[in-house]
Write a protein that holds these residues in place. Sequence first.
Motif, short mmCIF file in Angstrom:
data_model
loop_
_atom_site.label_atom_id
_atom_site.label_comp_id
_atom_site.label_asym_id
_atom_site.label_seq_id
_atom_site.Cartn_x
_atom_site.Cartn_y
_atom_site.Cartn_z
N SER A 184 -32.65 4.90 -3.35
CA SER A 184 -31.84 6.08 -3.07
C SER A 184 -30.67 6.21 -4.05
N PHE A 185 -30.04 5.06 -4.38
CA PHE A 185 -28.92 5.05 -5.31
C PHE A 185 -29.18 4.01 -6.39
N ASP A 186 -28.12 3.53 -7.02
CA ASP A 186 -28.25 2.53 -8.09
C ASP A 186 -28.70 1.19 -7.52
N ALA A 187 -29.32 0.40 -8.38
CA ALA A 187 -29.74 -0.95 -8.01
C ALA A 187 -29.31 -1.91 -9.09
N TYR A 188 -28.88 -3.11 -8.70
CA TYR A 188 -28.51 -4.15 -9.65
C TYR A 188 -29.60 -5.21 -9.73
N ASP A 189 -29.87 -5.67 -10.97
CA ASP A 189 -30.65 -6.89 -11.11
C ASP A 189 -29.68 -8.06 -11.05
N LEU A 190 -30.20 -9.27 -11.16
CA LEU A 190 -29.36 -10.45 -10.98
C LEU A 190 -28.25 -10.52 -12.01
N ALA A 191 -28.57 -10.25 -13.26
CA ALA A 191 -27.56 -10.33 -14.32
C ALA A 191 -26.44 -9.31 -14.08
N GLN A 192 -26.80 -8.12 -13.66
CA GLN A 192 -25.79 -7.09 -13.39
C GLN A 192 -24.90 -7.50 -12.22
N ALA A 193 -25.50 -8.03 -11.18
CA ALA A 193 -24.72 -8.46 -10.01
C ALA A 193 -23.77 -9.58 -10.38
N GLN A 194 -24.25 -10.53 -11.17
CA GLN A 194 -23.39 -11.64 -11.59
C GLN A 194 -22.22 -11.14 -12.43
N GLN A 195 -22.47 -10.18 -13.33
CA GLN A 195 -21.40 -9.65 -14.17
C GLN A 195 -20.38 -8.87 -13.33
N GLN A 196 -20.88 -8.10 -12.36
CA GLN A 196 -19.98 -7.34 -11.50
C GLN A 196 -19.07 -8.26 -10.69
N ILE A 197 -19.61 -9.33 -10.17
CA ILE A 197 -18.81 -10.28 -9.40
C ILE A 197 -17.79 -10.98 -10.30
N ALA A 198 -18.20 -11.32 -11.51
CA ALA A 198 -17.26 -11.95 -12.45
C ALA A 198 -16.12 -10.99 -12.80
N ASP A 199 -16.45 -9.74 -13.05
CA ASP A 199 -15.43 -8.75 -13.39
C ASP A 199 -14.47 -8.53 -12.22
N LEU A 200 -15.00 -8.57 -11.02
CA LEU A 200 -14.18 -8.33 -9.84
C LEU A 200 -13.08 -9.38 -9.70
N GLN A 201 -13.34 -10.60 -10.12
CA GLN A 201 -12.37 -11.67 -9.95
C GLN A 201 -11.10 -11.47 -10.78
N THR A 202 -11.17 -10.64 -11.79
CA THR A 202 -10.00 -10.43 -12.66
C THR A 202 -9.50 -8.98 -12.63
N SER A 203 -9.92 -8.22 -11.61
CA SER A 203 -9.51 -6.82 -11.52
C SER A 203 -9.05 -6.53 -10.09
N SER A 204 -8.57 -5.32 -9.89
CA SER A 204 -8.14 -4.91 -8.55
C SER A 204 -9.32 -4.99 -7.58
N PRO A 205 -9.06 -5.39 -6.33
CA PRO A 205 -10.15 -5.41 -5.34
C PRO A 205 -10.61 -4.01 -4.96
N PHE A 206 -9.81 -2.99 -5.29
CA PHE A 206 -10.05 -1.66 -4.78
C PHE A 206 -10.42 -0.67 -5.88
#
Length: 445
Positions: A206-228
Motif C-alpha cells: 500500500s505504501f513504501d517498503a524497506y529492505d533490511l539495508a534501508q531499515a538498518q540505515q534508517q535506524i542508524a540515522d535516527l540515533q543522531t537526529s531528532s526523534p520527531f
Amino acid sequence: MLTIGAAALIFAAPASAIDKVVTIDSAGPGPETFDHVSVHEIGPRRADRVLVLMPGTQGGAGDFTLLADELTKRVAGLQVWAIDRRSQVLEDTSMFERSLAGQATPQEMFDYYLGWVTNGGTPANHFQFFDASTAPFAREWGMKTALDDARKVVLAAGEGGRQVILGGHSLGASLTAAYAAWDFNGKPGYKDVDGLVLIDGGLLGSFDAYDLAQAQQQIADLQTSSPFRDLIGNQVVESAGLFAEVGGIFARLDPTGSAANLQAYPLLPDAYKPPVTVTNRGLLGFDFDRDSSPLSADLHINGGGLAAGGDPRDWVDGGVTPVARLAETFGAEPNSVEWYFPKRLTIDTNGADQMKMNDVAKFLGLRLMHTNEIDVPIYAFQTTLTDGDVLRGANRLVKRARTPKSQSLLVNGAPQQSHLDPLTAAPGKSEFLSSLLAFLDPHGE
C-alpha cells in the motif's frame, strides 16, 4: 459486509450520548508521565459495538470527530473511540481550548503560540518551542509501542462483551493491519477484534517498503537526529500542528477576516502563502486543496479554489470537502495534528510491509506472526493517493487471510476523493461514508 452481531475533557452532548476524552494507562519507553493514551469517545451511552480508530502520520484524534458524529447518528448502538498517541502529553493546547471556549480572542491565541516570536515576546508566559533533544526515549516509540497502547484501548472498548472494530486512516490503517497480524505474548491481535477498517492505507504494498539495508540505515540515522518528524522543514517540529490549528480556528471563528497575520509570519514558508491577500478560510483552503497545496498529497483535500477577485480573496467551495468542514476539523480540540510524530513509527511501518517475519521484521522487532490466520471482516477504502496501491494491498491481505470474500468490502473512491476527504467530505458527497455504513450496518438497522 460486517456480520458481527477517567475523563480529561468533557464536551456538551445529549443526555443519552457521550462526548468525552478519557485517559487509558499503558506502558512503554520513557518516563511514566507518557504511559497513557488519550481517547475521544463519542456515541450513545449504551453501546454494543465500538469502532476504535487510529490516526495517520502526524494525525490526531480530532481527525475522526466529524466522521464519528455521522456514524453514531446513523448506526444504532455504535460508539466511536479515536486515539491520540502518547506523544500528546507533550502538547500545550491550553490556549486553543480557551479560544474555542470564548475565553481568549483569536489574536490572543495567535500571540501565545506564534506572535511572540515577532512582537517582542508578548504575552510573557507564551508557549515555548520544544527541545526535541530532551526526549531521546521517543526514538523507541515505534510500532510495538503504538500497538501495545492501542491494545489497551481495544481491550477497554471490549469490556462488558462489546464487539470491537479496529480501524485507522493512512498509517493508522497500516497499524490496523499490523495489529491483526501481531503476536501479543502468544495471543494473535485479530482475536481481539471483530472487524478491520482500512481508510486509504494498509500494508502489503500500500505504501513504501524497506529492505533490511534501508531499515538498518534508517535506524542508524535516527540515533543522531531528532526523534520527531519536521513536516514543514523549519526546524520547529510542532509548527505543523500550530499552523494547522491556528489557521483552523481563525477560519472557523473569523472565516472572512484577513489572514494577513499568518501570511506575513516568517516561520511559515513562502510556498504556503498565496500570492494575494486572502481570507482566513481562503488561506486554509489554499494550503490543503489538491490544486494549490504545497503540502504532499497525503495532506490534500478536493475542496475548491480561491475566488477570482476580492480583497482579501475568499474561498469558493467546489469539491467534496467544504472549507467550513476543514476548519471544523483543524480548528478543534481534540486536535487533528500530532505535534510530535515519532519517526520510528514510519520506519517500523515501512518495515512491516510484507506482514511476515522476514529479516526486516526481525531486525525491527515486529511480531507479525499471524497474517495468514486473520479471519475477521475487512473494509478498505482508496483515494487518489497511491494510484491503486491501497486496494492492491487490501486484496493481497484478503487472499492471505482466512476472511471470506463475502465479508470484505473494498471500495475505490478515486478520482473524487483525495487523502483527507474521507475524514472531511460533506456527508452527501462522501462515497467513503456511504460504503462504510454499508459495511458496519448492511441492513440499516
